[in-house]
Design an enzyme around this catalytic site. Structure first.
Site, PDB file in Angstrom:
ATOM      1  N   LYS A  34       0.804  -1.215  -0.096  1.00  0.00           N
ATOM      2  CA  LYS A  34      -0.097   0.227   0.101  1.00  0.00           C
ATOM      3  C   LYS A  34       0.806   1.271   0.140  1.00  0.00           C
ATOM      4  CE  LYS A  34      -1.746   1.827   4.124  1.00  0.00           C
ATOM      5  NZ  LYS A  34      -1.501   3.321   4.143  1.00  0.00           N
ATOM      6  N   ASN A  35       1.798   1.280   0.962  1.00  0.00           N
ATOM      7  CA  ASN A  35       2.659   2.355   0.919  1.00  0.00           C
ATOM      8  C   ASN A  35       3.487   2.818  -0.122  1.00  0.00           C
ATOM      9  OD1 ASN A  35       1.114   2.754   3.413  1.00  0.00           O
ATOM     10  ND2 ASN A  35       2.967   2.381   4.976  1.00  0.00           N
ATOM     11  N   ARG A 106      -4.663  10.097   4.232  1.00  0.00           N
ATOM     12  CA  ARG A 106      -3.523  11.010   4.380  1.00  0.00           C
ATOM     13  C   ARG A 106      -2.655  10.971   3.023  1.00  0.00           C
ATOM     14  NH1 ARG A 106      -0.615  13.949   7.886  1.00  0.00           N
ATOM     15  NH2 ARG A 106       1.495  14.041   7.672  1.00  0.00           N
ATOM     16  N   CYS A 130      -5.749   7.424   9.498  1.00  0.00           N
ATOM     17  CA  CYS A 130      -5.881   6.933  10.550  1.00  0.00           C
ATOM     18  C   CYS A 130      -5.696   7.808  11.883  1.00  0.00           C
ATOM     19  CB  CYS A 130      -5.186   5.567  10.774  1.00  0.00           C
ATOM     20  SG  CYS A 130      -5.409   4.231   9.950  1.00  0.00           S
ATOM     21  N   ARG A 135      -0.853  14.668  13.231  1.00  0.00           N
ATOM     22  CA  ARG A 135      -0.379  14.207  11.840  1.00  0.00           C
ATOM     23  C   ARG A 135      -0.061  15.505  11.031  1.00  0.00           C
ATOM     24  NH1 ARG A 135      -1.822   8.413   9.414  1.00  0.00           N
ATOM     25  NH2 ARG A 135       0.323   8.613   8.416  1.00  0.00           N
ATOM     26  N   PRO A 136       0.736  16.427  11.590  1.00  0.00           N
ATOM     27  CA  PRO A 136       0.970  17.598  10.825  1.00  0.00           C
ATOM     28  C   PRO A 136       1.596  17.477   9.537  1.00  0.00           C
ATOM     29  CG  PRO A 136       2.530  17.307  12.401  1.00  0.00           C
ATOM     30  CD  PRO A 136       1.866  16.255  12.611  1.00  0.00           C
ATOM     31  N   ILE A 137       1.481  18.290   8.732  1.00  0.00           N
ATOM     32  CA  ILE A 137       2.145  18.464   7.362  1.00  0.00           C
ATOM     33  C   ILE A 137       3.255  19.541   7.187  1.00  0.00           C
ATOM     34  CG2 ILE A 137       0.416  17.091   5.935  1.00  0.00           C
ATOM     35  CD1 ILE A 137      -0.431  19.783   4.837  1.00  0.00           C
ATOM     36  N   LEU A 139       6.266  19.621   7.532  1.00  0.00           N
ATOM     37  CA  LEU A 139       7.616  19.175   6.781  1.00  0.00           C
ATOM     38  C   LEU A 139       7.385  19.134   5.282  1.00  0.00           C
ATOM     39  CD1 LEU A 139       8.970  16.697   9.277  1.00  0.00           C
ATOM     40  CD2 LEU A 139       9.772  19.038   8.882  1.00  0.00           C
ATOM     41  N   ASP A 329       4.480   0.541  12.287  1.00  0.00           N
ATOM     42  CA  ASP A 329       3.325  -0.189  11.477  1.00  0.00           C
ATOM     43  C   ASP A 329       3.043  -1.650  12.139  1.00  0.00           C
ATOM     44  OD1 ASP A 329       2.590   2.370  10.149  1.00  0.00           O
ATOM     45  OD2 ASP A 329       2.789   1.416   8.279  1.00  0.00           O
ATOM     46  N   ARG A 422      -8.333  -1.087   4.357  1.00  0.00           N
ATOM     47  CA  ARG A 422      -7.663   0.287   3.817  1.00  0.00           C
ATOM     48  C   ARG A 422      -6.395  -0.545   3.437  1.00  0.00           C
ATOM     49  NH1 ARG A 422      -6.668   5.038   7.008  1.00  0.00           N
ATOM     50  NH2 ARG A 422      -5.486   5.593   5.204  1.00  0.00           N
TER      51      ARG A 422
HETATM   52  C1  UD1 Z   1       4.229   6.765   6.483  1.00  0.00           C
HETATM   53  C2  UD1 Z   1       3.333   5.657   6.045  1.00  0.00           C
HETATM   54  C3  UD1 Z   1       2.882   5.187   7.665  1.00  0.00           C
HETATM   55  C4  UD1 Z   1       4.166   4.863   8.563  1.00  0.00           C
HETATM   56  C5  UD1 Z   1       4.975   6.233   8.361  1.00  0.00           C
HETATM   57  C6  UD1 Z   1       6.196   6.004   9.360  1.00  0.00           C
HETATM   58  C7  UD1 Z   1       2.291   5.843   4.118  1.00  0.00           C
HETATM   59  C8  UD1 Z   1       0.941   6.242   3.386  1.00  0.00           C
HETATM   60  N1  UD1 Z   1       2.267   5.887   5.367  1.00  0.00           N
HETATM   61  O1  UD1 Z   1       3.430   7.698   6.861  1.00  0.00           O
HETATM   62  O2  UD1 Z   1       2.029   3.744   7.563  1.00  0.00           O
HETATM   63  O3  UD1 Z   1       3.556   4.442   9.882  1.00  0.00           O
HETATM   64  O4  UD1 Z   1       5.203   6.477   6.931  1.00  0.00           O
HETATM   65  O5  UD1 Z   1       7.033   4.836   8.735  1.00  0.00           O
HETATM   66  O6  UD1 Z   1       3.413   5.730   3.302  1.00  0.00           O
HETATM   67  N2  UD1 Z   1       5.402  14.593  10.873  1.00  0.00           N
HETATM   68  C9  UD1 Z   1       5.700  15.833  11.183  1.00  0.00           C
HETATM   69  N3  UD1 Z   1       5.267  16.712  10.113  1.00  0.00           N
HETATM   70  C10 UD1 Z   1       5.076  16.528   8.765  1.00  0.00           C
HETATM   71  C11 UD1 Z   1       5.124  15.136   8.708  1.00  0.00           C
HETATM   72  C12 UD1 Z   1       5.454  13.989   9.568  1.00  0.00           C
HETATM   73  O7  UD1 Z   1       5.905  16.262  12.108  1.00  0.00           O
HETATM   74  O8  UD1 Z   1       4.996  17.272   7.946  1.00  0.00           O
HETATM   75  C13 UD1 Z   1       5.832  13.566  12.010  1.00  0.00           C
HETATM   76  C14 UD1 Z   1       4.372  12.741  12.073  1.00  0.00           C
HETATM   77  O9  UD1 Z   1       3.523  13.407  12.980  1.00  0.00           O
HETATM   78  C15 UD1 Z   1       4.998  11.657  12.844  1.00  0.00           C
HETATM   79  C16 UD1 Z   1       6.422  11.333  11.979  1.00  0.00           C
HETATM   80  O10 UD1 Z   1       6.700  12.612  11.576  1.00  0.00           O
HETATM   81  O11 UD1 Z   1       5.346  11.862  14.169  1.00  0.00           O
HETATM   82  C17 UD1 Z   1       6.309  10.335  11.174  1.00  0.00           C
HETATM   83  O12 UD1 Z   1       5.503  10.814   9.981  1.00  0.00           O
HETATM   84  P1  UD1 Z   1       5.928  10.441   8.424  1.00  0.00           P
HETATM   85  O13 UD1 Z   1       7.252   9.642   8.482  1.00  0.00           O
HETATM   86  O14 UD1 Z   1       5.490  11.678   7.614  1.00  0.00           O
HETATM   87  O15 UD1 Z   1       4.737   9.317   8.136  1.00  0.00           O
HETATM   88  P2  UD1 Z   1       3.794   9.443   6.980  1.00  0.00           P
HETATM   89  O16 UD1 Z   1       4.266   9.517   5.530  1.00  0.00           O
HETATM   90  O17 UD1 Z   1       2.453  10.145   7.374  1.00  0.00           O
END
Ligand code: UD1
Length: 443
Positions: A34-35, A106, A130, A135-137, A139, A329, A422
């Protein structure tokens, strides 16, 4: 339409019902990831041509991504029954993404980088996903702004625009998977060279680079990438990108889920099409817990056996981390398995702030788990769990409840399985093939 019909399941109230206490045996073939699939499919909007994808898992998140891609103007054909998808993105005209799909998943956020790279504009609601914590964006936006995008945000929406994206040096304070992928997607057609430092090292990032390079991008990702975390992207013209056939890599999290199912229920199972190298930390852990594990990297095969060992043994401490450390995960599947293993285990969750929602449901099944603080739980193995009706509240926690049900005495019903659908294309079929007494029940 296979992905579309999965979409219907997402909205229905189906359950999974199982009778625990049977050892697992047999072979299971691991689905596509999936990812890895989601960002690669999103990347197709960058390419003014037709791409063909194989090994695309039949899961609802893929149906959601299809809807999003179609909303931009891409034309999609499902190769019925073959896990194949053909995506033609010659004409991409729409920069506004429909809120109902964005809020459902997401991963929709990676379309930002791809649309900026292709048409220079994107308007998107804050993404869903989920409920596993903050889960901020920030970055993601940091990476895109460094490449020259102008970004306006209000409470619910993000509007990004760029006359021209320009290569930049981007050093992430944390190696976010999604932010790294978004930045790569935007940088592929930016003018000049982009260097990403402290990029996420997850295999799903490498897979995205691999796909883009096959389609004509110029991305350097060295053999020492795990050590350096460095990606160099030389921008190319949109028109030099071309269609390609690409096979999605197997799902390391689904593979790990079945390994923990075998440990929880006991038995001897083989995984085929398994991403062996990506599961080193997981295999090392389950060996320490007392299982016999044989791996064959050339044959993509993992064999796990608990026969003759009796119960598994908890090791004192496991913490989640970025790749190649133990994946967040698989934290809930490990937790479910630890509930019926001998001794105590403390788990520290270092990636997501609220990933222990499943604890309450496991405790209702008789587990002895104590929350030490927001990021640590202590599990003391019990003789047996007891079958109950429990609620899946998120994807991996839902799969953990299925593992607990297989290890429990009596009947367990996991409700709200739309979360499980999902990411797992047929968890019931796979486990039934391994001898479990398990079925879907439609409400
Ligand atoms: C992806 C995976 C998810 C997995 C995660 C970590 C997908 C669709 N999902 O999620 O299954 O659990 O990687 O291996 O591929 N963060 C920030 N700011 C940001 C982005 C992230 O603070 O802009 C924080 C998040 O809140 C979290 C951490 O960074 O605490 C890890 O997030 P990230 O590596 O971005 O995971 P995802 O890409 O959301």
């Amino acid at each position: 339409m296979a992905y579309g019909s999965q979409g219907n399941l997402a909205t229905c109230n189906a359950s999974i019902c199982m009778e625990g206490g049977r050892r697992l045996s047999g072979t299971v073939r691991i689905q596509g990831s999936k990812n890895a699939a989601l960002p690669v499919l999103a990347a197709s909007v960058l390419i003014p041509d037709t791409c063909v994808f194989w090994n695309v898992p039949y899961i609802t998140d893929i149906g959601c991504m299809e809807n999003l891609l179609e909303s931009t103007g891409a034309v999609i054909e499902e190769k019925e029954g073959t896990h194949g998808l053909l995506i033609n993105a010659e004409t991409i005209r729409e920069y506004r993404l429909p809120a109902k799909y964005v809020s459902a998943m997401r991963s929709s956020v990676v379309l930002m980088g791809a649309l900026l790279g292709r048409i220079g504009e994107v308007l998107v609601d804050y993404p869903g996903g989920c409920v596993i914590g903050e889960r901020p964006i920030n970055l993601h936006l940091f990476g895109l702004e460094k490449l020259g995008a102008q970004i306006w945000t209000d409470k619910n929406r993000i509007h990004a625009y760029a006359d021209e994206l320009r290569g930049a040096l981007i050093s992430f304070p944390f190696p976010s998977v999604g932010a790294t992928q978004n930045t790569i997607l935007a940088a592929v057609t930016a003018r000049g060279t982009t260097v990403i430092q402290n990029a996420a090292r997850e295999p799903e990032v490498t897979a995205l680079c691999d796909f883009l390079n096959k389609a004509g991008a110029d991305i350097e990702i060295g053999h020492d990438f795990i050590a350096t975390g460095k990606i160099v992207i030389h921008g190319v013209e949109v028109n030099s990108l071309h269609g390609v056939e690409y096979g999605i890599i197997p799902d390391r999290i689904v593979a790990g889920t079945y390994l923990f199912a075998a440990l929880g229920a006991g038995g001897s199972i083989a995984l085929e099409n398994a991403p062996v190298a990506q599961l080193r930390s997981v295999c090392a852990l389950i060996r320490k817990m007392g299982a016999q594990v044989e791996t064959n990297e050339e044959a993509d095969r993992i064999l796990v056996r608990t026969d003759g060992h009796g119960k598994m043994k908890n090791i004192p401490f496991v913490e989640t981390g970025v790749y190649p450390e133990f994946p967040t995960d698989l934290q809930s599947p490990l937790l479910a398995c630890a509930c019926v293993s001998e001794g105590e285990l403390t788990i520290k969750e270092r990636i997501f702030s609220s990933r222990f929602k499943v604890v309450e449901e496991l405790v209702r099944m008789g587990a002895d788990i104590r929350m030490l603080d927001n990021e640590r739980v202590r599990v003391r193995g019990v003789e047996r769990l007891v079958g109950r009706t429990v609620i899946a509240q998120e994807l991996r926690g839902g799969a953990a409840l299925v593992i607990a049900g297989l290890a429990a005495e009596g009947i367990t019903t996991v409700t709200d399985i739309r979360f499980i659908k999902r990411g797992y294309q047929d968890i019931v079929g796979d486990l039934k093939g391994l001898g479990a007494r398990i079925s879907y029940v439609n409400a």
